[in-house]
Each structure stands twice: as structure tokens, then as C-alpha cells.
Design an enzyme around this catalytic site. Structure first.
Site, short mmCIF file in Angstrom:
data_model
loop_
_atom_site.label_atom_id
_atom_site.label_comp_id
_atom_site.label_asym_id
_atom_site.label_seq_id
_atom_site.Cartn_x
_atom_site.Cartn_y
_atom_site.Cartn_z
N ARG A 228 -15.87 91.69 35.40
CA ARG A 228 -17.10 92.30 34.71
C ARG A 228 -17.00 93.24 33.54
O ARG A 228 -17.56 93.12 32.33
CB ARG A 228 -18.09 93.06 35.74
CG ARG A 228 -19.38 93.41 35.38
CD ARG A 228 -20.15 94.31 36.42
NE ARG A 228 -20.49 93.32 37.57
CZ ARG A 228 -21.60 92.61 37.36
NH1 ARG A 228 -22.70 92.73 36.57
NH2 ARG A 228 -21.97 91.77 38.51
N ALA B 175 -26.86 92.05 30.80
CA ALA B 175 -28.29 91.25 30.13
C ALA B 175 -28.75 92.03 28.94
O ALA B 175 -29.23 91.45 28.18
CB ALA B 175 -29.36 91.72 31.36
N TYR C 105 -10.60 85.23 44.57
CA TYR C 105 -10.26 84.54 43.30
C TYR C 105 -9.45 85.42 42.37
O TYR C 105 -9.51 86.56 42.45
CB TYR C 105 -11.30 83.72 42.63
CG TYR C 105 -12.57 84.71 42.34
CD1 TYR C 105 -12.40 85.44 40.99
CD2 TYR C 105 -13.60 84.62 42.87
CE1 TYR C 105 -13.61 86.41 40.48
CE2 TYR C 105 -14.70 85.37 42.63
CZ TYR C 105 -14.70 86.16 41.45
OH TYR C 105 -15.72 87.00 41.07
N ASP D 202 -31.77 91.16 35.84
CA ASP D 202 -32.15 91.55 36.89
C ASP D 202 -33.46 92.48 37.15
O ASP D 202 -34.05 92.54 38.01
CB ASP D 202 -31.10 92.57 37.52
CG ASP D 202 -29.83 91.75 38.14
OD1 ASP D 202 -29.99 90.46 38.31
OD2 ASP D 202 -28.91 92.38 38.47
#
Length: 399
Positions: free
Chosen positions: A111, A18, A218, A295
């Protein structure tokens, strides 16, 4: 304000996804941005992220989507299965029709890989990146936001952004509300895909739904890694234990599930778990020149895979509303920030609330499970009625 050690246009607190996205967005508007990160080095922990079209559109606009696709993976389908029987309940294809509908693909990426791409983009854009800086207090003074570090140094900007996550220092001063305990915890892990890896679902995002538990798998990194996430209701977490030695509770949570689920549990790193919290939705995201992002503003449970996606939307919206705005002009900045919160807060509140409901639906047992399975099974591949609000364009914020 003459006593501040660093003066800039924008100070961003938090060097996660973010914070980097917000810093990049504002630097694209020509703002001088300083980003402060408490860790000694930039980096991310965790495993995979799902970048739905509402986020990949932002990456595309910033010229970063091809990089993400190169290091990520483009799944063919999203598949839901019953964890107790293995029955396929529904699937969504991510082919050409899906991408044309939303103007961008569905991509999964590690990530740390996404973080590296955003970090490099911030460096290229001239963002000043400062590590090992722990912010202990913030305030608005003389039309600027000021962040004070634990070593006494002060960083001042026309805009101070708190992108420092669930336990945000700025959130505590702006909204001052407690995190909400979900009762669920997550274990994550990535393992290499080898010739011995079960090959049935290696092109898809697969979710196994069980009573008070689920498991997601995945591929990542062009199919070289298999990402696994296991989430279950934890009695130890509800007793107040953030971490737990051993994996007995984890294993017990999946008793009765199909062998594919049990095999997947061996992929997890069991030395650390992520307790799952969110907060009540609020539109109290700003105070003077201080603004929350990601967040810090709207932490959400993971069931819609939208945490990082909504942070990307935040950044894109902030870029739009501040384009052409002189951040020294207090009235124009006030108007821009008010517009930003008015546009973003209702949308993120809907995502937060829907994620909670989605989690309840995933984890039902008994008659509820039977009804859920029947409902899911009645859905045809390509029926995107329930997804359009989330993945579709948001004209109000230029997404």
C-alpha cells in the site's frame, strides 16, 4: 466567497489512495487541484493491496503501471485452500490468457508503495499538497464547495471532493448514515522472505478458508516480503472493543487449522488490528458542489480485494465525465456529476453487496463448508464467468 483563504478549481479532502487518484485524474484534465491531508506527513499504513485488472488498466492509462510492477509482484495464481485440511479447492492462473482477456495484469503491491507512486505523480502534475489540515465542516456557497479547517482557514473550489475514508467528514453532511459492524477484525503483517520461508506458495496469492476465519498470503516487492492477513470473527469486537491486548483470541480463532496457517500467524503484528466495517450502499454521493469518492462513498468489506480498485475506477470515471468541462459552468458540472453518480453508484453497490456474500461463503462451517468446497472444486482454472463483470471493461465509464 471573497473570505476564503484559498481559491482553486478543485479541493480534495483526504490524502490516501482515493484522494490522490482523484486529484491526479482531475489535474490530467487541466484543473487546478488542492489536496488537504490531516496527517503531518503523507504516508500510508497497512500492508499489501491487490490490483485487479479493472484497477491496473487505470494505472496503465496514467502511465504508472510499469512503476507499480517494478515495486510490486505479479502472482502466478490465486489459490483457495480449506484451512482445516489444506485441500486445494480451486485456482485461477494469471498468465497471458488472463491478461489478454482483461487488457491488464493482476498485480500485488505494498500500500505504501502505491501511495508513493500516486503522490509523486500528483506532485509532477502540479497538485498543491497541504498537510496538517483537519477539515471540520463543508458547505456549498455561491456555486463553490468550501471546506473549513480547525484553524479557521477556508478552502474553496468549484468542486469539493471528500476522499477521507470510512469516517468521512463530508459523508456525515451528505448521507449521515452509520457504519455497519461486520463482527470481523483483521491483523496484518509483512516479513522478509528468507531461505527458511516455506517455499510452496511463494509465487501465488493463497487464501485459506476456515469457519469464521480466513488467512491470505502473497509476496510483495519482487518477492522480498511476505504479506499476511488474518481475518476472523471477534467476540471482543462484537462487544465493542476496537483493539485488544494480546493475541489469545487471534490464536483461538484458528484452532484446528493446518500447520501452514498456524505458522503464518507468527508473521502478524498483533499490537494493532483493523475492525472491519462497511456501509449500506447508497447513491447519495453529492450535495451541491460536494462529491464523495472511494471509501467515503462506498466503503466495502475486503473479500473481493476491491476497495482501492473501486477508488481507482471512481477517479478514472470522474476524469472522463469532467473532461472538457469548465468547472465554473454550474449546469455542465451538475450534468457531469449526475452522470458520474448514475454510472458509479450501481456498480459499487454491487461490489459492496457481493463482498458481503463472498465473506459469508468464505466463513461457513459444517454442511455449508462441505457444499462450498464441492462447489469451488468443481470450477476449472480459467473459468472466469463469475469474474467478468468485475474485472472486465466497463464501457459506460470508459474503463
Amino acid at each position: 466567497m471573497s473570505g476564503a483563504d484559498t481559491h482553486t478549481d478543485v479541493v480534495v479532502v483526504g490524502g490516501g489512495i482515493a484522494g490522490l487518484a482523484g486529484a491526479l485524474a482531475l489535474s490530467r484534465n487541466g484543473q487546478r487541484v488542492t489536496l488537504l491531508e490531516k496527517a503531518d506527513e503523507f504516508g500510508e499504513v497497512g500492508a499489501g493491496l491487490q490490483m485487479a485488472p479493472n484497477a491496473s488498466r487505470v494505472l496503465d492509462r496514467w502511465g504508472l503501471l510499469n512503476q507499480v510492477r517494478e515495486v510490486g509482484f505479479s502472482p502466478r495464481h490465486l489459490v483457495f485452500r480449506d484451512a482445516l485440511t489444506g485441500q486445494e479447492l480451486t485456482r485461477q492462473s494469471f498468465g497471458r490468457a488472463f491478461e489478454e482477456r482483461y487488457g491488464a495484469p493482476y498485480v500485488v503491491v505494498h500500500r505504501s508503495d502505491l501511495h508513493t507512486i500516486l503522490l509523486d505523480a500528483c506532485r509532477d502534475a502540479g497538485v498543491t499538497l497541504i498537510n496538517a489540515t483537519v477539515i471540520t465542516g463543508t458547505r456549498t456557497e455561491a456555486g463553490r464547495g468550501v471546506a473549513t479547517a480547525d484553524d479557521g482557514r477556508e478552502y474553496a473550489g468549484h468542486l469539493l471532493i471528500g476522499a477521507d475514508g470510512l469516517d468521512s467528514t463530508l459523508r456525515a453532511q451528505i448521507a449521515a448514515d452509520p457504519p455497519v459492524v461486520s463482527g470481523y477484525v483483521a491483523y496484518r503483517g509483512t516479513v522478509p522472505i528468507t531461505r527458511d520461508t516455506a517455499s510452496g506458495d511463494l509465487h501465488d496469492v493463497v487464501v485459506h478458508l476456515g469457519p469464521e476465519c480466513h488467512l491470505v498470503q502473497y509476496p510483495l516487492r519482487q518477492g522480498d516480503l511476505l504479506n499476511t492477513v488474518a481475518v476472523y470473527r471477534s467476540a471482543s469486537f462484537e462487544r465493542g472493543e476496537e483493539q485488544l491486548v494480546g493475541s489469545d483470541e487471534l490464536q483461538a480463532a484458528y484452532v484446528g487449522c493446518v500447520p501452514a496457517v498456524h505458522r503464518a500467524l507468527s508473521n502478524l503484528r498483533t499490537g494493532f488490528r483493523w475492525p472491519m466495517y462497511d456501509r449500506e450502499p447508497t447513491d447519495t454521493w453529492r450535495d451541491g458542489r460536494m462529491l464523495l469518492l472511494g471509501d467515503a462513498a462506498h466503503p466495502m468489506l475486503q473479500y473481493l480485494a476491491q476497495g482501492a480498485c473501486q477508488a481507482m475506477e471512481d477517479a478514472a470515471a470522474l476524469e472522463r465525465v469532467t473532461a472538457g468541462v469548465d468547472l465554473a459552468d454550474e449546469s455542465r458540472v451538475d450534468a457531469a456529476l449526475s452522470t458520474f453518480v448514475a454510472e458509479r453508484a450501481p456498480r459499487t453497490a454491487r461490489v459492496q453487496r457481493t463482498a458481503r456474500v463472498w465473506g459469508d461463503v468464505w466463513h461457513v462451517g459444517g454442511v455449508g463448508r462441505v457444499l462450498r468446497n464441492k462447489l469451488f472444486s468443481s470450477r476449472a482454472d480459467g473459468d472466469l464467468e463469475v469474474a467478468d463483470w468485475l474485472y472486465g471493461g466497463q464501457p459506460a465509464v470508459g474503463l
